[in-house]
Design a protein around this motif. Structure first.
Motif, short mmCIF file in Angstrom:
data_model
loop_
_atom_site.label_atom_id
_atom_site.label_comp_id
_atom_site.label_asym_id
_atom_site.label_seq_id
_atom_site.Cartn_x
_atom_site.Cartn_y
_atom_site.Cartn_z
N ASN A 172 -7.98 6.55 -0.85
CA ASN A 172 -6.75 6.29 -0.12
C ASN A 172 -5.83 5.35 -0.89
OD1 ASN A 172 -7.22 7.69 2.38
ND2 ASN A 172 -8.78 6.15 2.82
N LYS A 173 -4.56 5.57 -0.74
CA LYS A 173 -3.58 4.63 -1.27
C LYS A 173 -3.71 3.33 -0.49
CE LYS A 173 1.38 4.08 -2.01
NZ LYS A 173 2.73 4.67 -1.82
N GLN A 174 -3.45 2.21 -1.16
CA GLN A 174 -3.56 0.91 -0.50
C GLN A 174 -2.26 0.13 -0.66
OE1 GLN A 174 -7.00 -0.63 -2.63
NE2 GLN A 174 -8.37 -0.02 -0.95
N ILE A 175 -1.87 -0.56 0.42
CA ILE A 175 -0.69 -1.44 0.38
C ILE A 175 -1.10 -2.79 0.95
CG2 ILE A 175 1.65 -1.85 1.22
CD1 ILE A 175 2.11 1.13 1.34
N SER A 176 -0.82 -3.84 0.17
CA SER A 176 -1.23 -5.19 0.61
C SER A 176 -0.06 -6.15 0.79
CB SER A 176 -2.22 -5.78 -0.41
OG SER A 176 -1.60 -5.87 -1.69
N SER A 177 1.14 -5.72 0.46
CA SER A 177 2.29 -6.63 0.51
C SER A 177 3.28 -6.21 1.59
CB SER A 177 3.01 -6.66 -0.84
OG SER A 177 4.24 -7.37 -0.74
#
Length: 264
Positions: free
Chosen positions: A2-7
């Motif tokens: 999966n793509k991940q976004i942390s910001s």
């Protein structure tokens, strides 16, 4: 993977925040946010298209995520900070979806029965009241909910929340008061307006024919155009010191009287 976004500064996340907060962004993009497993499942059942699922693995596991739908959807893993930025509710369910808005054109309304029961609400403004009306409509399984002169975007997150997902389970169309009256008359649907003026008690009327129950706002009631075009204005007799009740309560009384009559 999966793509991940942390910001929370990620451009896509910032766009989703705009969708959550601003009606004009939802209208411009034709997209809105859905929060929660039950709401997402109801949206899928109601034929809504989903573009993206965002989830926080600290709250919802992969098995729960896979149970949401059998379709292959674009999924993005997000951190707790990003999730909190996007979530509207205080309760943490850990999953959101980006969904496509539907058209709610009255001209496209078709009934599956020759004897429809319809709830019409003129100019409802408070998301909580709209949500409660949609819950009432779902409970009674009315054939359609028609909103005249809508003052609030249907995909306002407060409406989705207060309707507990019933925005997805009802057939909903919108239009001007004039358009809706013309539509109802063209279909030979009786129009019963909840009003104080020139009214008879609601339980004296026959709701077994094709029927529209019409309610207005608690502050101003229905416009004159409705009252002039009513088959009959109806009233719920009240024995207290005030002559008004919550619009969703009134709608519930009237709709379920119609349902009772139709069970005979």
């Amino acid at each position: 993977m999966n793509k991940q976004i942390s910001s929370i500064q990620n451009p896509f996340i910032r766009q989703l925040v705009q969708l959550k907060d601003k009606s004009r962004e939802r209208k411009k993009n034709g997209l809105f946010l859905i929060e929660g497993e039950r709401e997402i499942m109801l949206a899928l059942k109601g034929g809504y298209g989903l573009e993206t699922i965002l989830f926080n693995p600290e709250i919802i596991n992969y098995e729960q995520l896979n149970n949401l739908t059998t379709k292959q959807l674009n999924t993005i893993e997000i951190t707790a900070e990003v999730y909190q930025k996007l979530a509207y509710r205080d309760t943490t369910e850990g999953v959101l979806a980006v969904a496509k808005c539907k058209e709610h054109n009255i001209n496209e309304l078709n009934f599956k029965t020759e004897n429809p029961l319809i709830l019409v609400a003129e100019a409802p403004e408070k998301p909580g009241n709209i949500g409660a009306l949609l819950r009432t409509a779902d409970a009674a399984r009315v054939d359609a909910v028609i909103i005249a002169n809508p003052k609030t975007d249907l995909y306002n997150p407060n409406i989705i929340r207060s309707s507990v997902g019933c925005i997805f389970t009802n057939t909903i169309v919108t239009g001007s008061t004039s358009e809706i009256i013309e539509f109802l008359k063209s279909k030979n649907i009786d129009i019963y307006c909840a009003a104080l003026q020139a009214s008879v008690n609601y339980d004296t009327q026959d709701f077994t024919r094709p029927t529209a129950i019409v309610v207005g706002t608690e502050d101003t009631g229905l416009s004159d155009e409705w009252l002039k075009n009513a088959t009959q204005n109806i009233i719920i007799p009240m024995e207290g010191d005030i002559d008004s009740m919550n619009v969703s309560v009134a709608a519930g009384i009237l709709i379920f009287e119609a349902k009772r009559q139709r069970r005979k």
